[in-house]
Design a protein around this motif. Structure first.
Motif, PDB file in Angstrom:
ATOM      1  N   SER A   1     -23.675  37.244  20.128  1.00 38.69           N
ATOM      2  CA  SER A   1     -23.010  38.732  20.930  1.00 38.69           C
ATOM      3  C   SER A   1     -21.527  38.660  20.329  1.00 38.69           C
TER       4      SER A   1
ATOM      5  N   THR B   1      -4.381  38.134  23.288  1.00 36.90           N
ATOM      6  CA  THR B   1      -5.107  37.569  24.039  1.00 36.90           C
ATOM      7  C   THR B   1      -4.795  36.909  25.110  1.00 36.90           C
TER       8      THR B   1
ATOM      9  N   TYR C   1     -23.342  31.525  19.262  1.00 32.47           N
ATOM     10  CA  TYR C   1     -22.362  31.810  18.516  1.00 32.47           C
ATOM     11  C   TYR C   1     -21.945  30.558  16.562  1.00 32.47           C
TER      12      TYR C   1
ATOM     13  N   ASP D   1     -18.871  38.780  19.464  1.00 34.05           N
ATOM     14  CA  ASP D   1     -17.615  39.029  19.211  1.00 34.05           C
ATOM     15  C   ASP D   1     -16.160  38.690  18.636  1.00 34.05           C
ATOM     16  N   ARG D   2     -15.590  40.171  19.140  1.00 34.58           N
ATOM     17  CA  ARG D   2     -14.362  39.872  17.573  1.00 34.58           C
ATOM     18  C   ARG D   2     -14.042  39.131  16.984  1.00 34.58           C
TER      19      ARG D   2
END
Length: 400
Positions: free
Chosen positions: A204, A391, A333, A206-207
C-alpha cells in the motif's frame, strides 16, 4: 520478559542460531572475494550491490507471503533456500569453481533473508502492544546478535583453517533454524481466505511509509559500509590483518548483546524517531573516526561507536513501521521498508568502493563524503515526524 509468548522466543532463538552462521561468514566476504578469489575491489562492490538488489526484489515477496501464507511457512521457506545456497557455495569453494559461479550462487542466497526477515519482524509485532513494541524489537535484536558476538571469532578460526568451512557452518545453522521453526514455532497470524480472482496487493502506498522509508534508505547507505568499505579499508589502509576483522565484528555483536536493552531503557522517554536521529549521528561519527585509525584497538573503538548508533536506531525502524501499518498488512509494510532499505544496501557498497577508488583510500574524504547520506536521513526523519504530527491519529502520534 513475561510479556512475550512462546512464539516470540522461538522465533528469536531460531534467528539467533541463523546469526551464528551469518555472523561467522559475513565479516569475511569482502576479503574472501578480494584476497582469496582475486576479484578487483570495484567488482566486489558490484557483487554486494547485486546481493542487495536481489534482496530488494524479494523483500516485497517475503512480506506478502508472510501475510498471506503465514509467518511460519515463510520462514521455513527462507531457511530451506538459505541452507541449499550456502551449502552449494561450500561445494563450489572446495571444488575450486571459478569466482563468477560462486558469486552468482552467493547473490541468490540473499533471497533467504528477504523471505525470513519480514515474517520474523511481523511476529514481534503480532505478539507485542504499541507500548512494549520497541522493547520487544530490542530483545529480539539481542537474541539475533548473540550469534554476531560469537560468530565472527569462530569465523576467524574457520577462515584460517579453510575458507570453505565458514560456508559449511552457515549452511548447518540455516538447517537448524528450519528444524526449530518446523518443530516449535506456532503461527501468530491468522490468514484470511481470499477469492482466487482477487488481485493481491503487494504494497500500500502510504505516504508516511514512503517518507519514512526514504529516510531509512539514506541511513542504510551509511550503515551498509559495514559490509565492504569498512573491512576493506581496515585491511588495506588500517594495518589490520584479515583474521583480525573477526575480532572487530565480534565487538559489534557484544555491544549489541550487552548494550541494546540498557540503551532501550535509557531512551524509553524519548520517541523512536529521536532515538533513530541520535543513532544516525553515532553511525556517522564512528565511520568518520576510522579515517584516523591505524591499529586494531582504534578500529574496535570505532566499531563500538558505530554499534551504539545501531542500538539507538535499529529497533525503531521496525517499531515505527509496525505502528503506522494496518494490522493485516504489517508484514507487507515491513517488506516494503525492507525493500527500500535493500536499495540502500545495493547502492551503499558500490558508492563506498567508488569513493575509495577515486579518493585513493584517503580516509577523511571517503568517510566525510559517505556521512552526507546521514545528513539526508536526519532531514527526512524530521519531515516524517512533522507529517505524522499533522494527522489526527493520536495513538500513532504518541508513540512515534
Amino acid at each position: 520478559m513475561k510479556n512475550y509468548n512462546q512464539s516470540f522466543w522461538v522465533a528469536g532463538s531460531a534467528s539467533m542460531i541463523r546469526s551464528f552462521g551469518i555472523g561467522s561468514t559475513w565479516p569475511f566476504l569482502a576479503i574472501f572475494f578480494e584476497v582469496n578469489l582475486h576479484v578487483p575491489i570495484l567488482y566486489v562492490g558490484a557483487i554486494f550491490t547485486a546481493i542487495a538488489a536481489v534482496s530488494m526484489l524479494f523483500s516485497l515477496v517475503g512480506g506478502t507471503l508472510g501475510d498471506l501464507l503465514g509467518r511460519r511457512k515463510t520462514i521455513m521457506l527462507g531457511s530451506a533456500l538459505g541452507f541449499l545456497t550456502y551449502f552449494t557455495v561450500y561445494l563450489f569453494v572446495i571444488g575450486n569453481v571459478m569466482a563468477l559461479y560462486i558469486a552468482i550462487i552467493f547473490i541468490l542466497s540473499s533471497i533467504s533473508g528477504s523471505l525470513t526477515f519480514p515474517a520474523t519482524s511481523a511476529i514481534v509485532a503480532d505478539v507485542t502492544t504499541i507500548d512494549n513494541r520497541r522493547e520487544g524489537y530490542s530483545i529480539y535484536r539481542i537474541l539475533t546478535n548473540l550469534g554476531w558476538a560469537v560468530g565472527p571469532v569462530l569465523g576467524s578460526f574457520l577462515y584460517s583453517s579453510g575458507v570453505g568451512n565458514i560456508f559449511l557452518f552457515s549452511s548447518i545453522t540455516l538447517l537448524l533454524q528450519l528444524l526449530i521453526v518446523l518443530l516449535f514455532l506456532k503461527e501468530t497470524h491468522k490468514t484470511e481466505k481470499r477469492d482466487v480472482r482477487e488481485k493481491k496487493q503487494y504494497v500500500s502506498f502510504d505516504r508516511f511509509l514512503i517518507i519514512f522509508s526514504i529516510g531509512t534508505f539514506f541511513m542504510t547507505v551509511v550503515s551498509s559500509q559495514f559490509s565492504v568499505t569498512f573491512p576493506s579499508y581496515a585491511v588495506l589502509r588500517g594495518n589490520i590483518l584479515p583474521y583480525e576483522i573477526g575480532y572487530i565484528y565480534a565487538v559489534n555483536g557484544i555491544v549489541v548483546v550487552l548494550g541494546q536493552f540498557p540503551t532501550t531503557r535509557i531512551t524509553r522517554k524519548i520517541s523512536d524517531l529521536v532515538s533513530m536521529e541520535l543513532g544516525m549521528i553515532f553511525y556517522s561519527a564512528g565511520y568518520l573516526l576510522s579515517a584516523f585509525s591505524s591499529s586494531l584497538s582504534a578500529f574496535i573503538i570505532d566499531m563500538i561507536i558505530i554499534t551504539i548508533g545501531e542500538n539507538l536506531s535499529s529497533p525503531g525502524i521496525s517499531s515505527i513501521v509496525s505502528k503506522i501499518a494496518p494490522r493485516e498488512k504489517v508484514a507487507r509494510y515491513n517488506g516494503f521498508n525492507s525493500m527500500v532499505n535493500n536499495v540502500g544496501r545495493a547502492i551503499g557498497p558500490s558508492v563506498g568502493t567508488f569513493f575509495m577508488f577515486i579518493f585513493n583510500y584517503n580516509g577523511l574524504r571517503l568517510w566525510a563524503s559517505l556521512d552526507m547520506f546521514g545528513v539526508f536521513s536526519i532531514i527526512l526523519f524530521s519531515l516524517f515526524g512533522r507529517s505524522v504530527k499533522g494527522t489526527k491519529n493520536n495513538l500513532v502520534n504518541e508513540h512515534i
